[in-house]
Design an enzyme around this catalytic site. Structure first.
Site, PDB file in Angstrom:
ATOM      1  CB  VAL A 110      54.019  31.990  79.038  1.00 38.42           C
ATOM      2  CG1 VAL A 110      53.580  32.850  77.858  1.00 38.42           C
ATOM      3  CG2 VAL A 110      55.081  32.699  79.857  1.00 38.42           C
ATOM      4  CB  CYS A 111      50.570  30.632  76.372  1.00 32.94           C
ATOM      5  SG  CYS A 111      49.564  30.333  74.911  1.00 32.94           S
ATOM      6  CB  THR A 112      48.164  26.399  76.840  1.00 34.84           C
ATOM      7  OG1 THR A 112      49.331  26.147  76.047  1.00 34.84           O
ATOM      8  CG2 THR A 112      47.096  27.048  75.974  1.00 34.84           C
TER       9      THR A 112
END
Length: 200
Positions: A110-112
């Site tokens: 998820v995300c970075t």
């Protein structure tokens, strides 16, 4: 006759993890596995050393396991957050991620969290996404990545990446669809009353 072995869905926690990156998917996956145990999955939280973590905005979470005692994982979810910044340059963490890649059938982020995967070489020649403010960084970490700038999540087979923060919830529903089916995902969506209609 012995009971079938339960398959574990592990969410990695670490200092500086973005709260919703981890807790959003946790809500989806834990509600599913608690309410439909016959599907054969269980969701769990773990950190490298098993100790509590302080999240990006101050929430403290106590994981259930350490990396050493979490057991075999069917799915590993690596969230993002400011805590991934040092991880991208941490040889020990990148080696750990590569070891998980060898043992875990399905790696998700998820995300970075996808920046960590990119730095570890997991996204070479794959489509992927990340938080909208870090898309260029993803491309710089590995120019072979096909950066999907407009996708909520990208499924490339044995690796799934998602965009930032709330996108992890959508990715978790996609996981339920992949692992069990659309009807189960609809039951979970109703169970947690996830009917997004942004008010602004």
């Amino acid at each position: 006759m012995s009971a079938p072995e339960v398959k574990r869905l592990g969410i990695l926690l670490f200092d500086g993890v973005e709260e919703l990156d981890a807790v959003g998917p946790w809500e989806v996956l834990s509600w599913w596995t608690a309410n439909f145990p016959d599907d054969g999955y269980v969701a769990t939280l773990f950190s490298v050393d098993g100790g509590p973590v302080t999240c990006a905005k101050g929430m403290t979470i106590v994981p259930q396991h350490s990396a050493d005692d979490v057991g075999p994982l069917e799915v590993l979810l690596h969230p993002g957050g400011r805590g991934t910044r040092p991880q991208v340059e941490d040889p020990a963490h990148l080696d750990r991620v590569r070891a998980w890649r060898r043992d875990v059938p399905l790696m998700t982020s998820v995300c970075t969290g996808s920046l960590v995967y990119a730095a570890a070489g997991l996204l070479t020649d794959r489509p992927a996404t990340t938080y909208h403010g870090q898309l260029d960084t993803l491309a710089q970490l590995d120019p072979s990545i096909e950066v999907r700038r407009d996708d909520r999540y990208v499924d490339s087979g044995d690796v799934i990446t998602s965009a930032g923060v709330s996108a992890g919830i959508d990715m978790a529903f996609h996981l339920v669809v992949r692992l069990v089916g659309v009807e189960r995902a609809r039951q979970v969506r109703r169970g947690i009353q996830y009917d997004p209609e942004p008010p602004v």
